[in-house]
Structures are given as structure tokens and as C-alpha cells.
Scaffold this active site. Structure first.
Site, short mmCIF file in Angstrom:
data_model
loop_
_atom_site.label_atom_id
_atom_site.label_comp_id
_atom_site.label_asym_id
_atom_site.label_seq_id
_atom_site.Cartn_x
_atom_site.Cartn_y
_atom_site.Cartn_z
N HIS A 1 -56.54 45.87 53.24
CA HIS A 1 -55.57 46.74 52.60
C HIS A 1 -56.37 47.34 51.44
O HIS A 1 -56.83 46.51 50.66
CB HIS A 1 -54.19 46.01 52.25
CG HIS A 1 -53.16 46.84 51.50
ND1 HIS A 1 -52.21 47.40 52.06
CD2 HIS A 1 -53.28 47.07 50.14
CE1 HIS A 1 -51.54 47.96 51.09
NE2 HIS A 1 -52.08 47.90 49.76
N CYS A 2 -56.39 48.73 51.21
CA CYS A 2 -57.16 49.24 50.27
C CYS A 2 -56.18 49.66 49.11
O CYS A 2 -55.20 50.70 49.31
CB CYS A 2 -57.86 50.49 50.72
SG CYS A 2 -58.73 51.23 49.67
#
Length: 377
Positions: free
Chosen positions: A171-172
Site C-alpha cells: 500500500h503506497c
């Protein structure tokens, strides 16, 4: 004396006999608890994950709510770098009229800018992909413990988005989105083009930065300017030829004013920002390039390492079933099939979808080695 020792010995024996049943009962309770809670799949990593769960929960919540702020930050910083380049750096090269430097800067700079904007927008706005609700559309799959739904191969649950993501990498927060099957290529291309862009700007700004930041006279005048309110500074700088009278002090202040002008601050800001991003983003990009070359994601990297260590203990060599070699791994990742080319669909903005649906994956005929022979997985 002998009678006293004998009495003490008897007292200790009686005390031990009276306490022993309690110890036996305690050991029996411990054994019962272990037998009830025994899990053959437990490990030190599982215990560590459980202990770190409060920290993970806090990080997930922070990433969820700060994600939009990170997107605004990336957009704002990129915009500031571009504007400074247009209004301060390009005029410097235009005034010098050095051969084909200006056309080169314009062509390469705009090519990088277009690719950065396109891939970042697509990375933010493109869904990474989620498994369908109907299990019949998936076929063989496991069940996610979090959302109690079908979980195809290479799919993992994102605790920030609270959903399963196809071929999840991570998850960025800078994208405020998960990096998965359908936007993984946009993420990597954004990182690569942004890295090239920061290198490009750093090299372009270097002559101006060197002129502004490493000028000895301006630097010395700046030191004198900030130390002048201190009592006795005249005696400190007198030996360096700095006068004490008002006209020369005004001249020094004028030099300092030039150094601290808007131009100076913006050039220094431009170089330090792009250079620092080059170092940080360069390390991140090289790491992901290595993972893609091996045909695995960030999550699969840790899973494969654990599996490799586990099988090594029994004399087995583990091979990633989704790796098909360096060239083929990159061809699959970039979606270069059906007449797509590297020059058109990678070096230029392209919205083509990746190969496969993210649910069913082609598996390489992996081998495991046992003793002196080979055995197919």
C-alpha cells in the site's frame, strides 16, 4: 548438632512433599493450555506479528488518513520544481545560447514531465483489482481470514483499504492507493521517470547552484552579516579585511541581500530537493526493479524467503513458480503482448492493461532438488 541437622532435613522433606502436589498441578495446567492452543503452523514470525499488531494498526490508520495529504504534497512539490525550472533555469541556458542545449532540455524535459504526470495520475486513479465475490469465477482459491471471501493466488488483504488486492505489492501512501495487478506498471514507471526527472533537473541546475552556493565572497559576507550583532565581532573579522565603518558595512549587507534573494533561495531549494529525492527514490526504484526481475512482489519476497529457509532444512531447493527469467518477467510485467512494443507502450504514455486477469496465473515448471535427484513440484 547432628540431631539439629537431621530435624532440619526432615522439615525440608515434609515441606517439599506438601508443595510438590501444587507444582504438579501447575505443570499439568500449563500442559493443558499448550495442548489446547497448539498450532502446527505457528512460528516465531507469527508470534512477532501478533505482538506488533498494535503498531501495525496505528501505521495503517495514519497511512489511511494522511494518504490524500501525501498526494497533495507530491503534486505541490513537483509543480514547484517545474515552475522554478521554467522561470529560472531555462532562461539561464537561453541567455547563454549554448548550441543545441536548449532544444535538448525542452524535448527531454517535456518527455519526462508528460510521463511523470500520466503515470502518477493513472497510479492514483486506477484500481489495483479485487477478486470477484462469486467463488465460481475464481476456481480454486483460499479464504481470506479478514474479509471471509475467496482469495486467489498472489492475492493479499490490505489492512489500510480493508479489502483483498490482486497481486498486491504494497500500500503506497504517496499514491493513496494499493499497488496491485492493474496499477503496478504505472507505479514502477512513475518511479523510473520521476527518478530520471530528478537526475535531469539536478544536472541542469548544478551550474547555477554551484554559482550561488559555493561563492566564497558571498558565503563570507553572509557569515559576517549574521555574526555582526554579536559584541566584539569587529575584532574577529578585522583581520579578514572587513571594515568597521558604515559605508563598507552597507556594502556587505548589499552582498548578503543579493545572496538571500529569491533567485538564490529557489535555486538552492531546487537542487537540494531534486538531489535528495534522487537518492531516496533511487534506492526504492532499484529495490522494485530487482523484485520484478525475479518475478515476485514485495510481499512474496518475504514469503519466498521463509519458504526457501524452511525447505533448505530438509535438503530442498525452492524456486519461485512465477519467475520465468529476467526478460520474460519484464515482458509479462510491462504487458508487452499482442503487438505492443517497448518504444510505443513503455517510453510513451499508454493505458494498456497487463497480461492476465490477476486471478489465474501461469506457473513455471519449478523443480525442487532432493539429495542427488530432481523432483517436480
Amino acid at each position: 548438632m547432628f540431631a539439629l541437622k537431621r530435624g532440619c532435613f526432615r522439615l525440608m522433606r515434609r515441606l517439599e512433599d506438601s508443595i510438590s502436589p501444587f507444582f504438579d498441578c501447575f505443570r499439568l495446567c500449563i500442559f493443558a493450555i499448550k495442548s489446547v492452543t497448539f498450532n502446527s503452523f505457528s512460528s516465531k514470525n507469527a508470534v512477532l506479528d501478533a505482538a506488533m499488531e498494535p503498531i501495525f494498526w496505528t501505521v495503517d490508520k495514519v497511512a489511511k488518513y494522511l494518504g490524500p495529504m501525501f498526494v497533495v504534497m507530491v503534486t505541490g512539490l513537483t509543480t514547484s520544481v517545474v515552475l522554478i525550472y521554467y522561470f529560472y533555469v531555462l532562461p539561464y541556458y537561453i541567455e547563454d545560447q549554448i548550441g543545441l542545449v536548449v532544444p535538448f532540455l525542452l524535448v527531454v524535459g517535456h518527455w519526462l514531465l508528460v510521463n511523470i504526470i500520466f503515470n502518477y495520475y493513472k497510479g492514483v486513479r486506477t484500481s489495483p483489482g479485487c477478486p470477484p465475490v462469486n467463488n465460481s469465477e475464481i476456481g480454486a482459491a483460499t479464504i481470506c481470514k479478514r474479509c471471509i471471501g475467496p482469495k486467489p493466488a498472489r492475492t493479499h488483504h490490505c489492512s489500510v483499504c480493508n479489502k483483498c488486492v490482486l497481486k498486491m505489492d504494497h500500500h503506497c501512501p504517496w499514491l493513496n492507493n494499493c499497488v496491485g495487478h492493474f496499477n503496478h506498471r504505472y507505479f514502477i514507471q512513475f518511479c523510473v521517470f520521476m527518478l530520471m526527472g530528478t537526475i535531469f533537473v539536478s544536472i541542469s541546475v548544478w551550474p547555477l547552484f554551484k554559482q550561488e552556493f559555493f561563492d566564497i565572497e558571498k558565503t563570507y559576507a553572509n557569515i559576517v552579516h549574521y555574526l555582526s550583532p554579536i559584541k566584539g565581532i569587529a575584532s574577529i573579522v578585522k583581520g579578514r579585511g572587513v571594515a568597521e565603518n558604515e559605508p563598507e558595512r552597507n556594502a556587505i549587507n548589499q552582498i548578503v541581500h543579493e545572496k538571500e534573494s529569491t533567485f538564490h533561495k529557489l535555486i538552492v531549494y531546487e537542487f537540494f530537493l531534486t538531489f535528495s529525492v534522487t537518492i531516496a527514490l533511487g534506492a526504492l526504484t532499484l529495490w522494485h526493479i530487482l523484485l520484478i526481475s525475479r518475478g515476485e512482489t514485495s510481499i512474496e519476497r518475504y514469503i519466498n524467503n521463509d519458504e526457501r529457509s524452511r525447505l533448505k532444512k530438509v535438503g530442498v531447493i525452492y524456486k519461485n513458480p512465477y519467475s520465468f527469467g529476467f526478460v520474460e518477467n519484464w515482458r509479462i510485467f510491462l504487458g508487452l503482448s499482442g503487438g505492443r512494443t517497448f518504444w510505443r507502450h513503455v517510453l510513451l504514455p499508454s493505458s494498456h492493461i497487463p497480461i492476465g486477469d490477476g486471478i489465474v496465473w501461469r506457473i513455471h515448471q519449478a523443480h525442487i532438488r532432493i539429495n542427488n535427484g530432481f523432483k517436480h513440484v
